[in-house]
Enzyme design. Structure first.
Site, mmCIF file in Angstrom:
data_model
loop_
_atom_site.group_PDB
_atom_site.id
_atom_site.type_symbol
_atom_site.label_atom_id
_atom_site.label_comp_id
_atom_site.label_asym_id
_atom_site.label_seq_id
_atom_site.Cartn_x
_atom_site.Cartn_y
_atom_site.Cartn_z
ATOM 1 N N ASP A 348 32.029 27.369 -35.129
ATOM 2 C CA ASP A 348 30.932 26.584 -35.665
ATOM 3 C C ASP A 348 30.489 27.227 -36.974
ATOM 4 O O ASP A 348 30.820 28.378 -37.256
ATOM 5 C CB ASP A 348 29.781 26.551 -34.650
ATOM 6 N N ASP A 658 27.673 26.738 -28.650
ATOM 7 C CA ASP A 658 26.330 27.130 -28.235
ATOM 8 C C ASP A 658 25.640 26.064 -27.379
ATOM 9 O O ASP A 658 24.791 26.378 -26.555
ATOM 10 C CB ASP A 658 25.451 27.464 -29.446
ATOM 11 N N ASP A 662 29.359 21.830 -25.579
ATOM 12 C CA ASP A 662 30.490 22.650 -26.021
ATOM 13 C C ASP A 662 31.226 23.281 -24.843
ATOM 14 O O ASP A 662 32.326 23.803 -25.014
ATOM 15 C CB ASP A 662 30.004 23.774 -26.948
ATOM 16 N N ASN A 765 54.799 64.263 -11.173
ATOM 17 C CA ASN A 765 54.204 62.931 -11.112
ATOM 18 C C ASN A 765 52.676 63.001 -11.101
ATOM 19 O O ASN A 765 51.987 62.203 -11.732
ATOM 20 C CB ASN A 765 54.690 62.207 -9.850
ATOM 21 N N THR A 768 51.341 64.548 -14.812
ATOM 22 C CA THR A 768 51.655 63.822 -16.052
ATOM 23 C C THR A 768 51.323 62.337 -15.980
ATOM 24 O O THR A 768 51.181 61.690 -17.021
ATOM 25 C CB THR A 768 53.150 63.980 -16.423
ATOM 26 N N ASP A 769 51.179 61.788 -14.778
ATOM 27 C CA ASP A 769 50.892 60.356 -14.645
ATOM 28 C C ASP A 769 49.399 60.056 -14.624
ATOM 29 O O ASP A 769 49.015 58.892 -14.537
ATOM 30 C CB ASP A 769 51.531 59.796 -13.364
#
Length: 944
Positions: A348, A658, A662, A765, A768-769
């Site tokens: 708008d 608004d 709409d 695992n 690091t994960d």
């Protein structure tokens, strides 16, 4: 104030008595509402106006839920197998493998629990930001409150676009229609009135009541609240809300699919590895069988990033909170992935591309015109008259401003020395302009409203019926679009008299309107007539907007936002097209569009009008939406069809709105954007995003941030999958190729190399994960995300290019691990180096070195994964969280390798500086290999 009778308020049927009696029972003055103090007391007495749900699960349930994962089931099976073998071998010593695996399972659960809590807290904070609001009358003043603070006895003030905050008995209404489909299933809006019903009726026929959870489709009204929270009709069906399951987003579905695919792939690889170990090494004891089974289980767990969904939710939640700090509140976490791929923004004009600080700068009447100066909403400025007869001009101007101020639902007040408005800024401009001339305030205050035909976006008009005490007459007063209003006028105000409107005079008026429009003004006409008995007797509505006297029209300036032009330019650079859709005059729309650079070039772009759109067939629509960027004088139905036509071209569309009309377009758009300041509650419910400042530049910034968030998701997915692939490749290549190239355990010459223990895989695992992956999820912008075109409609987050990189890095890690084994063990292709393989400890040192190298390779891989094309050394130190996670992981690895009781738990041995250096060097090799690959990709891209 005394406490209202709860029995009267709860058990009597308010539809069968006069509204005044309902208010009396609730002990509230309908003219002033509750006092703030009484409202606070009642809130404490009745509780918040909220529906009770099952709420958040207790902490212990959420913690136990972390164990409900198939991969955790595998680990639990591994613990059982390990314990059985330990008992079978005499239960001597400590079951180290079982304890370590159990500890890792618990650690994973704790990490998942913390991440889930943070994500839920973030979502709860976002819910607070998007809380619904209602207008109530308290202490004689209109007050905006959160709907949860409404109490029985509050006077609700309803207008088009409002969400009804509580069950209430109507006191008055004007053209009031309520959309009750959410409650009754009735598709059409229901016309409401304040009259007493003849007898008890079903819910859908209670025409003098409004209900929580419904919306005002049209008109205005006032109502006294009779029920809140669980005492509302919606509260009776609240249990249904808790039974509704959230649908997964496309990103969630894709990740779930990838996880399943990886799971199946790794199960095959794990079976192959276990079979190879059994065939090559043989199985002579329960302990050896357990080791093989644990290796297979650990390999499966290592390859599938089980923490990915939790990290994804947390990263999205953190990203959405960052957006909220920039005035863009996303209601749904997973809409962020769509936001980053927007290719068209339909916006708008008023308030979004312009400042929405409407200033009435000119009044044009039959005898001349008046210019008004000033800024903002402070009613201070000069008034300059232009005309042949200044007395006539002044009288006409006073009538225009007084009429526009009375046919008005805005409010202007001074708070702490600052002038503020409540309501529509265009209407407020009349109030500000009226205060700049003497005598108008008295005329406005002396008008008693008796009826209203509210503004309607289709009619483009609003009018009121009332009695002027200062003039002693009743009148119909109207304002609206000049061309529309002029068609309903038969005469014109000239000084103190009226004269018939000739066709020539109509043409002259419209020509002057066009002149102001060309200068970028928004124009509104004003008209009036004396009321007749039929106006009041027949029920005042839009049919009374006839036989009017034209008083004049005004020019209102709403200057473009300076930052909007820059934002539109940035959107163009990002391949995003801006489309302006406004109800304003086409000349005004074209001028503003040219000033903002919506269409490149020196000439003002041509605006396509709603009437022109109505004449198009389907092929015409498709052609227009691809070439037109400015639409004027359009209806909400046109907005919806524009969105649909753009989506048919496989474009990702964001739409701002608004007004209540709409809402369909916002729902249809890929990203519906509701205005936070001027937007109605209905549009806020319909949209996925709410703008806190109604500013177009905020939309573009949100798209940029959405792209950053999407990039970060790709970063940690790329990192997790490639790192896990490295673990799989290390074990697979070590088992399958170790014997081929002659690597063997000196303590067991006939056995093939098993590069890692199950507990070591699980440790990698775990460390690091979690931290590094999460840190990458909040990585600041590395690449220029606005320098590339939007994502394609069908583009997947894990595409063929990403898969090739994941496999490539995984294989590189596996090969480097195999080389390290070859260097540390006798035999093999490289023959082993004596100073790297201490006698009697060759295999333990080799395995610990590879174990440590894999940790460092994955850390350096995190640096690689921050950008697909850019060097890891660009913006190297901008992510403090990433470096913090590196420090924590490194410290943990040192402890696992060097602390004696952890050595027993994870099967490690101490390393000398040379082996530590080899492990770090392995990580640097991974970094260097990917740097070369990126340089090649950059060179190819530059040569295209």
């Amino acid at each position: 104030m005394a406490e209202p009778s709860s029995k009267a308020a709860t058990h009597s049927d308010p539809t069968l008595v006069e509204a005044g009696q309902v208010a009396e029972r609730l002990e509230v003055d309908v003219e002033a509402g509750l006092s703030p103090e009484e409202a606070s007391n009642r809130l404490g007495r009745y509780g918040p106006n909220e529906l009770v749900s099952t709420g958040r699960d207790p902490a212990w349930k959420r913690f136990l839920r972390q164990f409900g994962d198939p991969l955790v089931y595998l680990l639990l099976v591994a613990i059982v197998i390990s314990m059985v073998a330990w008992f079978a071998e005499g239960a001597g010593g400590v079951p180290v493998d079982a304890i370590v695996i159990a500890a890792i399972v618990i650690a994973n659960a704790v990490i998942g629990f913390v991440q889930e809590n943070k994500a839920q807290d973030a979502v709860a904070a976002l819910s607070d930001m998007t809380a619904a609001h209602s207008t109530v009358l308290r202490g004689g003043k209109l007050t905006d409150v959160e709907s949860s603070e409404i109490v029985p006895g509050d006077i609700l003030v309803l207008a088009e676009g409002d969400a009804v905050g509580a069950d209430a008995r109507l006191l008055s209404s004007s053209s009031l229609k309520i959309q009750e489909a959410s409650l009754t299933g009735e598709s059409e809006a229901v016309t409401k009135h304040a009259a007493v019903l003849p007898g008890p009726v079903s819910l859908g026929d209670r025409l003098n009541m409004v209900y929580k959870g419904t919306a005002v489709a049209r008109g205005v009204g006032r109502a006294v609240v009779t029920g809140t929270g669980m005492q509302t009709e919606m509260g009776r069906i609240a249990t249904l809300l808790d039974e509704t399951e959230d649908e997964q987003s496309p990103l969630q579905k894709e990740i779930a699919k990838v996880s399943k695919m990886l799971g199946l792939l790794v199960i095959v690889i794990a079976v192959v590895v276990m079979a190879a170990l059994a065939l090559i090494n043989g199985v002579d004891s329960a302990s050896e069988l357990v080791d093989i089974l644990l290796m297979g289980v650990s390999l499966a767990v290592a390859a599938v990033p089980e923490g990915l969904p939790a990290i994804l939710s947390l990263v999205l939640a953190i990203g959405v909170q960052l957006l909220a700090k920039r005035n863009a509140v996303m209601k749904d976490l997973h809409s962020v992935e769509t936001l980053g791929s927007v290719s068209v923004i339909c916006s708008d004009k008023t308030g979004t591309l312009t400042r929405n600080e409407m200033m009435l700068c000119e009044v044009v009447t039959a005898s001349g015109r008046v210019s008004l100066s000033g800024t903002g909403y402070e009613p201070v400025g000069e008034v300059r008259l232009t005309g042949r007869n200044e007395d006539d001009v002044l009288a006409e101007v006073q009538r225009v401003l007084a009429t526009g101020s009375v046919a008005n639902n805005a409010q202007l007040e001074q708070v702490d020395g600052h002038w503020q408005i409540q309501g529509d800024p265009t209407e407020a401009a009349f109030l500000v302009g009226g205060r700049k001339l003497e005598g108008i305030s008295e005329r406005v205050e002396g008008f008693q409203r008796q009826g209203e035909a509210p503004f309607d976006s289709d009619r483009k008009l609003m009018s009121v019926l009332g009695h002027s005490h200062s003039l002693g007459v009743s009148r119909v007063l109207a304002k609206g679009a000049p061309d529309v209003l002029l068609e309903r006028c038969v005469a014109e105000q000239v000084g103190g008299a009226t004269r018939p409107l000739s066709e020539q005079r109509r043409a002259d008026i419209l020509a002057t309107v066009e002149e102001l429009n060309e200068r970028g003004n928004r124009t509104l006409g004003v008209a009036w007539r004396d009321a007749t008995p039929s106006d009041a007797e027949g029920g005042f509505d839009e049919g009374s907007e006839r036989d009017l006297v034209w008083a004049g029209f005004v020019g209102i300036i709403d200057p473009p936002r300076e930052e909007a032009a820059q934002a539109i330019s940035e959107a163009h650079r990002a391949g995003i097209r801006t489309v302006m859709i406004t109800g304003d005059h086409p000349v005004t729309a074209s001028r503003i569009a040219a000033d903002l650079g919506i269409v490149e070039g020196d000439e003002a772009p041509r605006a396509v009008t709603g009437r022109e759109l109505d004449e198009l067939d389907d092929d015409g629509w498709r052609e227009v939406v691809l070439t037109t960027s400015v639409y004027a004088r359009v209806s909400p139905e046109h907005k919806l069809r524009i969105v649909d036509a753009l989506q048919e071209q496989r474009l990702i569309v964001a739409m701002t709105g608004d007004g209540v009309n709409d809402a369909p377009a916002l729902k249809s758009a890929d990203i519906g954007i509701a205005m936070g300041i001027t937007g109605t509650e209905v549009t806020k419910e319909a949209g996925e995003m709410i703008l806190g400042d109604d500013n177009y530049s905020t939309i573009v910034e949100a798209v940029r941030q959405g792209r950053v968030i999407y990039d970060n998701i790709k970063k940690f997915i790329r990192y997790l999958l490639s790192s896990n692939m490295g673990e799989v490749a290390t074990v697979f290549l070590g088992v399958v190729l170790g014997g081929v190239i002659g690597l063997a355990d000196p303590g067991n010459p006939g056995a093939t190399v098993v590069p890692l223990l199950a507990t070591q895989i699980l440790w990698i695992n775990l460390v690091t994960d979690s931290g590094p992956a999460l840190a990458m999820g909040v990585d600041p912008q590395i690449d220029d995300v606005m320098a590339r075109k939007p994502r394609g409609y069908d583009e997947r987050i894990i595409d063929a290019h990403m898969w090739s990189r994941i496999i490539f890095i995984g294989v590189v890690m596996g090969v480097i691990s195999l080389v390290l084994y070859d260097l540390c063990l006798p035999g093999g292709l490289l023959g082993g180096l004596e100073y790297l393989a201490p006698a009697g400890l060759e295999f333990d040192v080799a395995r610990t070195t590879v174990f440590t190298a894999l940790v460092f390779m994955q850390l350096f891989n995190a640096l690689n994964s921050r950008s697909d094309m850019g060097s890891a050394f660009d913006h190297l130190f901008t992510n403090k969280w990433l470096w913090g996670s590196f420090a924590v992981v490194t410290l943990g690895q040192v402890l696992v390798v060097e602390v004696p009781f952890l050595q027993s738990a994870f099967g490690t041995t101490s390393l000398d500086p040379i082996h530590w250096g080899m492990a770090v060097l392995a990580g640097l090799v991974v970094l260097g290999v990917e740097e070369v690959a990126k340089a090649v990709r950059r060179a190819r891209a530059a040569s295209r």
